[in-house]
Scaffold this motif. Structure first.
Motif, mmCIF file in Angstrom:
data_model
loop_
_atom_site.group_PDB
_atom_site.id
_atom_site.type_symbol
_atom_site.label_atom_id
_atom_site.label_comp_id
_atom_site.label_asym_id
_atom_site.label_seq_id
_atom_site.Cartn_x
_atom_site.Cartn_y
_atom_site.Cartn_z
ATOM 1 N N GLU A 1 0.819 -1.195 0.188
ATOM 2 C CA GLU A 1 -0.178 -0.136 0.102
ATOM 3 C C GLU A 1 0.792 1.456 0.019
ATOM 4 O O GLU A 1 0.402 2.245 -0.674
ATOM 5 N N ARG B 1 1.182 4.026 -3.053
ATOM 6 C CA ARG B 1 0.581 5.396 -2.593
ATOM 7 C C ARG B 1 -0.764 5.364 -2.241
ATOM 8 O O ARG B 1 -1.475 6.460 -2.350
ATOM 9 N N THR B 2 -1.401 4.293 -1.880
ATOM 10 C CA THR B 2 -2.870 4.092 -1.495
ATOM 11 C C THR B 2 -2.742 4.469 0.017
ATOM 12 O O THR B 2 -3.742 4.474 0.716
ATOM 13 N N VAL C 1 -1.941 6.426 2.064
ATOM 14 C CA VAL C 1 -2.255 7.836 2.516
ATOM 15 C C VAL C 1 -3.752 8.032 2.837
ATOM 16 O O VAL C 1 -4.316 8.718 3.690
ATOM 17 N N LEU C 2 -4.655 7.190 1.857
ATOM 18 C CA LEU C 2 -6.178 7.310 2.203
ATOM 19 C C LEU C 2 -6.235 6.839 3.536
ATOM 20 O O LEU C 2 -7.218 7.317 4.386
ATOM 21 N N LEU C 3 -5.602 5.611 4.058
ATOM 22 C CA LEU C 3 -5.687 5.339 5.302
ATOM 23 C C LEU C 3 -5.233 6.250 6.415
ATOM 24 O O LEU C 3 -5.882 6.474 7.587
ATOM 25 N N LEU C 4 -4.284 6.777 6.285
ATOM 26 C CA LEU C 4 -3.400 7.679 7.066
ATOM 27 C C LEU C 4 -4.410 9.046 7.454
ATOM 28 O O LEU C 4 -4.459 9.366 8.286
ATOM 29 N N THR C 5 -4.933 9.440 6.320
ATOM 30 C CA THR C 5 -5.744 10.697 6.169
ATOM 31 C C THR C 5 -7.195 10.564 6.605
ATOM 32 O O THR C 5 -7.909 11.545 6.637
#
Lengths: 248, 246
Positions: free
Chosen positions: A88, A92-93, A95-99
């Motif tokens: 992930e 670069r996916t 970042v979806l979970l991080l944000t």
């Protein structure tokens, strides 16, 4: 939130062609070993009847076959765990979970449960094959259930270990190789540790699986597996929290 | 009366590979405002946006989103943000609908409102016909639209867009600009771009970063008093470059 992430992970794993490319040969190999063991047993069955306290069909067939499956899972699981976090990040996916408004614990538990659902499916397919023994003999269902529990716990341990290495690395291949290396080392420890070095054997998940493999469910082994899994999941959560909250 | 502040960042600092990438940047965004973040390549725009959304922690400084501290109340703060990073975070093997529903669920939209949120975000981004398509099979422009749709599906108070019109054709750029202007009516929008006419047409306010430092903050109308946007941008950046000031 854990359920949402777990469901997404499970669906992604199931919809990936690579999953089926790996599982199909694995099922084939498992069936090969299973029928091989049945064949071996039928050849020596006549001699076994003359022995006192001869091993039954279940322990002669199911236990070795489950040991083989445990070894296959050890090699297979790092290939899935590398996808969970390291891939992930590479795609670069992450970042979806991080944000998103989700905690590191939600992410880690969601991903772990998603993978465990797939592993449970694999174990269920193999268990179905094992239960066909009931069609031909009075099999020891207790021993079979102990083996299924053992395989699930062992697989969960490898999954937690793989998830931790996936969180440590940015390259999926390195994550998979590290997890496989450590799993393999733990397996070798169990194989090579002498009887006088029991503590070495005690740290290997495989040695605790051996007890369940022989049909004995001991609380010490269950506690070991629970500690092993919880500790690694906790370390993974800590690692992600450090990354999210502290600037390096 | 001034509209309420939705995003406030104070003294943000961030190093990368021992290099100062963001140096003491502070900014404020009010409801209904569209803020353009300008700067040359490597000026620290993307790093600043990543810090504002919680994707990257700052080494020092404070960020508040809708009154919640991003470091100490991350879940509440992140619920108010929608983020489109430079590379849209898309699961290429998922269908557009499934991906957007996943993004909506991650942002805690109640099940009863999921279908309506999905339809609205698809309609705003022109994706009505593409719900069943696999994301990996879409063109770059449509993937960018899916990225924007995931950022706005939960109707966030602050929308952060990192180069939202990159890779789009002229018609798509026009549509996205209209969408950003529309978003600016109810939410706050902060966007980074290299297209100065984009800033001129949609941004209320502009800030310019150079080598990690904030060198200009003002309304886009103020900038235009120095001629056209391009001339004004070059003038400001050249005036504040160390070579010029020396």
């Amino acid at each position: 939130m854990i359920r949402i992430i777990a469901k997404k992970e499970f669906r992604s794993l199931v919809s990936a062609p690579s999953t089926w490319w790996m599982l199909a040969p694995m099922q084939f190999l498992f069936a090969w070993f299973y029928f091989g063991r049945i064949d071996d047993y039928l050849q020596v069955q006549a001699q076994l009847t003359q022995l006192d306290n001869a091993p039954g069909a279940t322990i002669a067939i199911v236990s070795p076959v489950c040991s083989v499956l445990a070894l296959m899972l050890m090699m297979l699981i790092p290939l899935y765990t590398m996808r969970l976090i390291a891939e992930e990040r590479r795609n670069r996916t992450w970042v979806l979970l991080l944000t998103a408004p989700v905690s590191a614990a939600h992410i880690v538990l969601g991903k772990f449960i998603g993978l465990m659902l797939l592993i449970a499916l694999i174990v269920a397919c193999c268990a179905t094959m094992l239960f066909t023994l009931l069609l031909g003999t009075h099999a020891d269902v207790g021993l079979m259930l102990a083996n299924i529990l053992g395989m699930l716990l062992l697989a969960a341990s490898y999954a937690a270990l793989g998830l931790y290495f996936s969180a440590l690395n940015r390259q999926p291949v390195i994550a998979a190789a590290s997890a496989l290396g450590v799993s393999f080392a733990l397996w070798l420890i169990e194989l090579t540790a002498s009887d006088t070095r029991g503590f070495l054997r005690a740290i290997s998940p495989n040695s605790h699986f051996q007890t369940l493999n022989a049909g004995m469910v001991s609380s010490a082994d269950l506690i070991y597996f629970a500690l092993f899994i919880v500790t690694l999941l906790w370390l993974t959560i800590r690692r992600l929290n450090d990354e999210r909250c502290r600037a390096s | 009366m001034n509209p309420p502040v939705t995003l406030s960042a104070q003294n943000l600092v961030r190093h990368r590979d021992h290099r100062l990438v963001v140096d003491n940047v502070s900014l404020e965004l009010r409801r209904g405002e569209v803020l353009g973040l300008l700067g040359h390549n490597g000026a620290g725009k993307s790093t600043t946006l990543q810090m504002l959304t919680g994707a990257l922690p700052p080494q020092s400084g404070q960020i508040q989103v809708c009154g919640f501290d991003l470091l100490h109340q991350p879940l509440q703060a992140k619920a108010c943000i929608g983020f489109l990073p430079e590379h849209p975070p898309l699961y290429r093997d998922m269908r557009v609908d499934d991906f957007l529903l996943f993004a909506a669920r991650l942002h805690r939209i109640p099940s009863a409102k999921l279908a309506a949120a999905l339809e609205l975000s698809k309609q705003r981004c022109g994706l009505q016909e593409y719900g069943k398509k696999i994301i990996g099979t879409l063109s770059k422009g449509y993937q960018q639209r899916v990225g924007i749709a995931q950022a706005i599906i939960h109707n966030p108070a602050v929308v952060v867009l990192d180069e939202p019109t990159v890779g789009l054709d002229p018609a798509q750029i026009r549509d996205i600009r209209t969408l950003i202007r529309e978003l600016g009516n109810g939410s706050s929008v902060i966007l980074s771009t290299h297209l100065l006419n984009e800033v001129e047409s949609i941004c209320d306010r502009v800030i310019i970063l150079q080598k990690g430092r904030l060198i200009y903050s003002g309304s886009s109308a103020e900038m235009l008093t120095n001629g056209n946007m391009e001339e004004a941008f070059l003038l400001i950046t050249e005036q504040s470059s160390p070579e010029t000031t020396r």
